[in-house]
Design an enzyme around this catalytic site. Structure first.
Site, PDB file in Angstrom:
ATOM      1  N   GLY A   9       0.829  -1.204   0.000  1.00 14.35           N
ATOM      2  CA  GLY A   9       0.000   0.000   0.000  1.00 14.35           C
ATOM      3  C   GLY A   9       0.865   1.255   0.000  1.00 14.35           C
ATOM      4  O   GLY A   9       0.352   2.372   0.008  1.00 14.35           O
ATOM      5  N   ASN A  10       2.176   1.065   0.033  1.00 12.49           N
ATOM      6  CA  ASN A  10       3.098   2.192   0.151  1.00 12.49           C
ATOM      7  C   ASN A  10       3.613   2.595  -1.244  1.00 12.49           C
ATOM      8  O   ASN A  10       4.436   1.907  -1.842  1.00 12.49           O
ATOM      9  CB  ASN A  10       4.267   1.785   1.076  1.00 12.49           C
ATOM     10  CG  ASN A  10       5.213   2.931   1.341  1.00 12.49           C
ATOM     11  OD1 ASN A  10       5.489   3.723   0.460  1.00 12.49           O
ATOM     12  ND2 ASN A  10       5.714   2.997   2.568  1.00 12.49           N
ATOM     13  N   LYS A  13       7.483   3.093  -1.724  1.00  6.94           N
ATOM     14  CA  LYS A  13       8.217   1.825  -1.844  1.00  6.94           C
ATOM     15  C   LYS A  13       7.980   1.229  -3.229  1.00  6.94           C
ATOM     16  O   LYS A  13       8.900   0.732  -3.868  1.00  6.94           O
ATOM     17  CB  LYS A  13       7.719   0.808  -0.792  1.00  6.94           C
ATOM     18  CG  LYS A  13       8.270   1.019   0.558  1.00  6.94           C
ATOM     19  CD  LYS A  13       8.138  -0.160   1.510  1.00  6.94           C
ATOM     20  CE  LYS A  13       6.998  -1.087   1.394  1.00  6.94           C
ATOM     21  NZ  LYS A  13       6.869  -1.949   2.599  1.00  6.94           N
ATOM     22  N   ASP A  66       9.021  -5.925   3.368  1.00  5.00           N
ATOM     23  CA  ASP A  66       8.824  -5.463   4.738  1.00  5.00           C
ATOM     24  C   ASP A  66      10.121  -4.798   5.182  1.00  5.00           C
ATOM     25  O   ASP A  66      11.186  -5.403   5.128  1.00  5.00           O
ATOM     26  CB  ASP A  66       8.450  -6.627   5.667  1.00  5.00           C
ATOM     27  CG  ASP A  66       7.786  -6.091   6.931  1.00  5.00           C
ATOM     28  OD1 ASP A  66       6.990  -5.130   6.829  1.00  5.00           O
ATOM     29  OD2 ASP A  66       8.060  -6.599   8.024  1.00  5.00           O
ATOM     30  N   LYS A 163      20.070   7.216  -3.837  1.00  7.39           N
ATOM     31  CA  LYS A 163      19.512   6.352  -2.779  1.00  7.39           C
ATOM     32  C   LYS A 163      19.287   4.949  -3.342  1.00  7.39           C
ATOM     33  O   LYS A 163      19.620   3.951  -2.697  1.00  7.39           O
ATOM     34  CB  LYS A 163      18.189   6.926  -2.236  1.00  7.39           C
ATOM     35  CG  LYS A 163      17.582   6.013  -1.171  1.00  7.39           C
ATOM     36  CD  LYS A 163      16.182   6.366  -0.714  1.00  7.39           C
ATOM     37  CE  LYS A 163      15.636   5.262   0.181  1.00  7.39           C
ATOM     38  NZ  LYS A 163      14.207   5.392   0.493  1.00  7.39           N
TER      39      LYS A 163
END
Ligand code: ITT
Length: 187
Positions: A9-10, A13, A66, A163
């Site tokens: 849901g992110n 990410k 995760d 990043k």
């Protein structure tokens, strides 16, 4: 071209994972329906269970991610509770918790869980070591990025592409890709 469903849901990410995998010819499709998250001290069993549950539910191969930030002086907190702490406390309160602490050592960790329907899940982990800054710096990234210092600059200050070259997520995805490439060679 490989296609894989990424259950998350992110959005931040998802975009990072999509962009890293795109450079290796893997297309990622987002599924926002979530998965049950076990309450565990480690990320691996959470990612493994989530991937297996989602693969069997959707009847297709899936990956989950995760992640968490682990602070040494807080004995690894918030770790697997990073989402909860971000929602309830946020970076400024985490900095407050760390105000008088000299040891700022921390690491970010991502565990990619991958599973095919009816099979056992696999996990691929990646870690990047750094320090908790004394204040938020930079407007890039998301979540804890503005307070996580990597080689003196925060992930919030790093350019997006930079990043993605050094992050915990990148390390985990590299291991996952190695496995995918090996499987391809055998079939
Ligand atoms: P899903 O479970 O739906 O994938 P989530 O946001 O709950 O989404 P996590 O549990 O993996 O995902 O995230 C834990 C927390 O760590 C959450 O607050 C994120 O914003 C944060 N986080 C994860 N990766 C990060 C990164 O690369 N930089 C900064 N913060 C990150």
């Amino acid at each position: 071209m490989h296609k894989i469903v990424f259950v998350t849901g992110n959005q931040d990410k998802f975009v990072e994972v999509r962009d890293i995998l795109k450079t290796c010819g893997v297309e990622v499709i987002q599924d926002k329906n979530g998965y049950p998250e076990l309450q565990e001290d480690e990320l691996e069993p959470i990612a493994a269970y989530g991937a297996q549950h989602a693969a069997n539910k959707l009847n297709m191969p899936v990956m989950v991610d995760d992640s968490g930030i682990f602070l040494k002086v807080l004995n690894g907190f918030p770790g697997p509770y990073s989402r909860f702490v971000e929602n309830r406390l946020g970076n400024l309160k985490v900095l407050k918790l760390m105000e008088t602490e000299e040891d700022r050592t921390a690491y970010f960790k991502t565990v990619i869980g991958y599973c095919e329907p009816g099979k056992e899940p696999l996990v691929f982990s990646g870690v990047v070591k750094g320090k908790i800054a004394h204040e938020e710096r930079g407007i890039g990234g998301f979540g804890y990025d503005p307070i996580f210092e990597y080689q003196g600059i925060t992930f919030g200050e790093l350019r997006y592409e930079e990043k993605n070259k050094v992050s915990h997520r990148r390390m985990a995805i590299d291991k996952f890709l190695k496995w995918v490439i090996n499987i391809d060679k055998k079939t």
